[in-house]
Design a protein around this motif. Structure first.
Motif, mmCIF file in Angstrom:
data_model
loop_
_atom_site.group_PDB
_atom_site.id
_atom_site.type_symbol
_atom_site.label_atom_id
_atom_site.label_comp_id
_atom_site.label_asym_id
_atom_site.label_seq_id
_atom_site.Cartn_x
_atom_site.Cartn_y
_atom_site.Cartn_z
ATOM 1 N N ILE A 384 0.850 -1.189 0.000
ATOM 2 C CA ILE A 384 0.000 0.000 0.000
ATOM 3 C C ILE A 384 0.893 1.248 0.000
ATOM 4 C CG2 ILE A 384 -2.002 -1.090 1.117
ATOM 5 C CD1 ILE A 384 -1.067 -0.013 3.788
ATOM 6 N N PRO A 385 0.324 2.395 -0.408
ATOM 7 C CA PRO A 385 1.167 3.601 -0.419
ATOM 8 C C PRO A 385 1.609 3.988 0.991
ATOM 9 C CG PRO A 385 -0.996 4.003 -1.453
ATOM 10 C CD PRO A 385 -1.043 2.645 -0.862
ATOM 11 N N SER A 386 2.780 4.591 1.076
ATOM 12 C CA SER A 386 3.335 5.019 2.366
ATOM 13 C C SER A 386 2.353 5.852 3.176
ATOM 14 C CB SER A 386 4.564 5.885 2.131
ATOM 15 O OG SER A 386 5.714 5.162 2.324
ATOM 16 N N GLU A 387 1.653 6.754 2.468
ATOM 17 C CA GLU A 387 0.781 7.657 3.209
ATOM 18 C C GLU A 387 -0.414 6.943 3.832
ATOM 19 O OE1 GLU A 387 1.875 8.176 0.109
ATOM 20 O OE2 GLU A 387 0.224 8.673 -1.253
ATOM 21 N N ASN A 388 -0.616 5.679 3.468
ATOM 22 C CA ASN A 388 -1.699 4.919 4.106
ATOM 23 C C ASN A 388 -1.245 4.252 5.409
ATOM 24 O OD1 ASN A 388 -2.992 5.624 1.814
ATOM 25 N ND2 ASN A 388 -3.838 3.593 1.386
ATOM 26 N N VAL A 389 0.035 4.407 5.712
ATOM 27 C CA VAL A 389 0.551 3.797 6.938
ATOM 28 C C VAL A 389 0.862 4.904 7.941
ATOM 29 C CG1 VAL A 389 2.390 2.398 7.954
ATOM 30 C CG2 VAL A 389 1.568 1.892 5.641
ATOM 31 N N ARG A 390 0.250 4.835 9.099
ATOM 32 C CA ARG A 390 0.558 5.793 10.150
ATOM 33 C C ARG A 390 1.359 5.089 11.238
ATOM 34 N NH1 ARG A 390 -3.661 9.238 13.944
ATOM 35 N NH2 ARG A 390 -2.053 10.433 15.050
#
Ligand code: FES
Ligand code: FES
Lengths: 716, 152
Positions: A384-390
């Motif tokens: 998944i895209p980086s920005e979907n990982v917090r």
């Protein structure tokens, strides 16, 4: 940490809007006054652009909210080094607010600007000045607003404790909260505003209590392992008995019958999960697995010869004059080899992570020094895209360089995906030792010479596998060369049987031990007091002053070694910080026991932001350093790690405690330097030199265990 | 095998249905949500999991929950009474006797049991009774000072 207060800030849609401008970003932060600034050079911005969906012309920000509170957002994390306090002090100082009204939001990839990681004592020197500038800029904005609000010219206004007032008429005032109310102001800091001079400081440099202390003494402080989500499973993972081993056969049927257990298998990755961690542990013990262990004869005794055999070609790190010339003028030549073993990070909190996946988004809590690299690696492994990982970083229970590697977080992510549930992976102590990225075993070879007059004439230095950092010697030596072969992290294949990496003050513990031992050997041969011998070869005033300060505190009186007193000395530089250490030891020649009775450490780290914090770090370094100097060494046979808990791997204890005295020396206006690592680097050298002074026994290998002391006594 | 275990936890009577062989550490941290008690080694070697059972420090990682039946257990969360921090907690704060803070709950509770036995220990007595509690950050010096202060 204070992250909770910001959870309701709806930042999620940030991620899909690459075109978001700063103004919109300010709105998302909740309004108020926001100052943007840039830390580092444009390459940092570039790295960040790839990470994040928000505007890319800044990488740090500070906000004054409508409640008058100041929030500092930083990707740095708190792991005991105290930056949660010292960074807040810097912001409070420049903004003229009380320390209590500053919130630190740290290590949260969704709220905080991209950051490479917390290591190398870089937080204070790199982040600090820019944070102070941003805070100063924020204050300038507030004063501007106050001129309008109060209709008083700037020259008559003064800011104090979160209030701007008329110098002539104090009741004519307005608070920061009032000024920020209903405003959305964004400012980009292009020019550096003037910072306060040292003499104007009221917060920086003043001792304060740690901001995290209350939570930590009441058990309220949350570490990653303390996070328990609804439906979460605790995982235990099947591990090989040795690095390089491969799974031959496995039977999980005994584990499967435990009530509530879930067994997961993906090729050789086998895990058991349960709502209770101890039940998962029980299930793991029931797994019957056979492994093939590859033949590998290298062990903790033969490793040094092995490393020298496989060492890559060295690079010249430093050179001056001609060794040949130097040799000609030497009347004595010394040729020595120094060794140090693998050392573990061994934080008391083991690597831990919790991962929750919802749809195409993941939330990760991790004990890590590098939250943004956790973010990208988990994004990659989940596809998944980086920005979907917090990634959220709760308090970290010690790192020392070891938590820059985040295997546990990837494991938790993998298992969360496979099970469809939130998963916690908390390593056992054995796993922590097994998967540690050890401080590498290393070898240093030095040839050096002195003249009849007791002057060092040449210095030929080669370090293998420790790394280059501070390998360049700093004494006045006319002819010298420094060669570096291999590094602490990027080891050539076939060198170390397991992973190695950065360990508190990487490379420098090894380089300092070797250099300072060799200097002492020469001083002793020349019949000169080791302090005097050093001063004779030092023109750097900062180091000379520091040695004097240490000597004064210690009560050093000149004598050539061995004097029988058990006094040792060592000095070093570490990334801009200078350290001089003196120690007194007692050596029991019968049982080989070394008791360090006293350590005096003088440190020049520029302006100390929080002197008390700096002293604590120095004491921590000294105490921790006793371990690698005296006992800490990883035993192994091929890829099999033999020390898997604190029974055989011996950490420093209360009964080892020397009397510790610290002296902070501030030379002029040298800007603040990091203090989490420097003082540890002298510990090997200063104790080796003190043992020699006590007994006449020179030890060339770290740690200086009782066996090695006895062996040294026998050789003498 | 589940059984009912009754004990006093931080001053309040509680009754738990639990497999009595499970270790107290995990029951505290999960079933009871008291996460101040930490895991460090699992083998009696570090003291991070220290709690007080009937006034004595025990290492909860190896202490079956069954053994607390009818006893009084104090964890770090229960040390402050009526909103007042315990003198040890205050002293740990004043002396900065912590860095990462992971060993801190175990340190404070081990010191607490020492002060119950010996309200005015000497420096040597403090050192010898704390010797099996590990701190990786090297906060030892301040911990000793904090315990001295709290015992005055
Ligand atoms: S976790 Fe119990 S003694 Fe270490
Ligand atoms: S404060 Fe970090 S282990 Fe003790």
């Amino acid at each position: 940490m204070n992250n909770d207060e910001y959870k309701d800030v709806e930042l999620n849609h940030l991620t899909s809007q690459f075109t978001l401008n700063r103004r919109e970003f300010v709105k998302l932060l909740g309004g108020g006054i926001v100052i943007f600034f840039t830390i580092g050079d444009s390459s940092v911005l570039l790295a960040q652009r790839q990470q994040r969906g928000y505007p890319a012309d800044f990488n740090a920000y500070l906000r004054i909210g409508e409640d008058g509170r100041v929030a500092c957002f930083t990707g740095k994390i708190e792991m005991g080094q105290g930056v949660i306090t010292s960074l807040a002090q810097m912001a409070a100082e420049e903004l003229n607010v009380s320390l209590g009204s500053v919130d630190m939001v740290m290590g949260d990839t969704e709220l905080c600007p991209w950051d490479m990681g917390t290591f190398g004592s870089r937080t204070t020197p790199v982040f600090g000045p820019v944070l102070r500038a941003a805070a100063a800029e924020a204050k300038a904005v507030l004063i501007e607003l106050a001129t309008e609000h109060l209709q008083i010219p700037k020259s008559r206004l003064q800011a104090e404790d979160g209030v701007v007032f008329d110098k002539n008429q104090r009741e004519n005032q307005v608070t920061y909260a009032q000024l920020a109310k209903g405003k959305i102001i964004e400012r980009r800091m292009d020019e550096k505003p003037a910072l306060k001079a040292k003499s104007e400081f009221t917060v920086i440099g003043k001792p304060v209590l740690r901001r995290d202390a209350l939570e930590k003494v009441t058990g309220e402080a949350k570490f990653t392992g303390d996070i328990r989500l609804p439906g979460m499973l605790y995982a235990r993972i099947l591990r090989p008995p040795a690095h390089g081993a491969s799974l031959k056969s496995v039977d999980v049927s005994e584990a499967e019958i435990i009530e509530g257990i879930q067994v997961v298998r993906e090729n050789d990755f086998i895990a058991v999960l349960h709502e209770y961690p101890d039940e998962a542990e029980k299930a793991l013990e029931k797994i019957n697995a056979q492994f093939d262990i590859p033949e590998n004869n290298v062990n903790d005794k033969t490793i040094f010869e092995h490393l020298l055999n496989v060492a890559p070609e060295g690079n010249v790190a430093d050179r001056g004059g001609s060794i040949e010339e130097g040799e000609k003028s030497a009347s004595f030549i010394f040729e020595e080899t120094y060794l140090n073993s693998y050392v573990a990070h061994a934080p008391i909190e083991t690597h831990t992570a919790v991962v929750q996946i919802e749809g195409d988004k993941a939330t990760v809590w991790a004990s890590t020094q590098t939250p943004f690299s956790v973010q990208s690696s988990i994004a990659r492994s989940l596809g998944i895209p980086s920005e979907n990982v917090r990634v959220i970083t709760p308090y970290v229970g010690g790192g020392f360089g070891g938590k820059t590697q985040n295997r546990q977080a990837e494991e938790a992510a993998r298992l969360a995906k496979l099970t469809g549930k939130p998963v916690q992976v908390a390593w056992s102590r054995a796993e922590e030792f097994f998967y540690d990225t050890f401080r590498p075993a290393a070898v240093v070879k030095i040839r050096s010479g002195i003249t009849d007059a007791g002057k060092i004439s040449f210095w030929d230095y080669c370090v293998f596998f420790a790394g280059e950092r501070e390998s360049q010697q700093f004494y006045d030596i006319p002819h010298h060369v420094t060669m570096v072969s291999g590094d602490w992290g990027r080891s050539t294949t076939g060198s170390h049987p397991f992973s190695t990496g950065a360990w508190r003050a990487p490379a420098v513990n090894t380089n300092t031990f070797a250099r300072e031992s060799q200097i002492d050997i020469m001083a002793s041969k020349a019949g000169i007091d080791p302090l005097e011998f050093r001063l004779k070869h030092l023109s750097d005033d900062r180091m000379r002053k520091l040695l004097d300060a240490a000597a004064e505190k210690f009560g050093w009186t000149p004598s050539k070694a061995p004097s029988g007193r058990g006094f040792g000395i060592a000095c070093a530089k570490y990334l801009g910080t200078y350290i001089a250490t003196m120690a007194e030891v007692d050596v029991n020649e019968q049982n080989g026991n070394v008791q360090v009775k006293r350590v005096v450490c003088a440190q020049d780290m520029g302006i100390a932001i929080n002197p008390e914090g700096a002293k604590i770090q120095i004491e921590g370094c000294i105490t921790m350093g006793l371990g690698y100097a005296l006992t800490e060494e990883m035993h192994f046979k091929g890829g099999e790690i033999l020390d898997l808990n604190f029974d055989s791997y011996k950490l420093p204890r209360f009964s080892w405690l020397p009397e510790i005295e610290t002296v902070l020396v501030e030379t002029g206006d040298v800007p603040p330097q990091g203090g989490g690592e420097p003082a540890i680097v002298n510990m090997g050298g200063v104790i080796a030199n003190a043992i020699f002074d006590a007994t006449g026994v020179r030890l060339y290998q770290l740690p200086m265990t009782p066996e090695r002391v006895i062996e040294g006594v026998r050789r003498k | 095998m589940k059984e009912t275990i009754n004990f006093i936890l931080n001053g309040k009577p509680i009754s738990l249905d639990v497999d009595g062989e499970r270790m107290l550490l995990w029951v505290l941290r999960t079933d009871l949500g008291l996460t101040g008690t930490k895991f460090g080694c699992g083998q009696y070697l570090c003291g991070a999991c220290t709690v007080i059972v009937d006034k004595r420090a025990v290492r909860s990682c190896g202490y079956p929950v069954r053994n607390v039946e009818g006893r009084e257990v104090i964890t770090i969360e229960g040390l402050a009474g009526n909103g007042e921090l315990h003198p040890l907690q205050k002293a740990f704060m004043e002396h900065d006797a912590l860095q990462c803070g992971f060993c801190t709950p175990g340190m404070i509770l081990n010191a607490y049991s020492l002060l119950l036995r010996n309200p005015h220990p000497s420096r040597e007595e403090i050192i010898s009774s704390m010797d099996n509690n590990l701190c990786r950050c090297g906060a030892h010096n301040r911990i000793v000072q904090a315990i001295q202060t709290a015992s005055e």
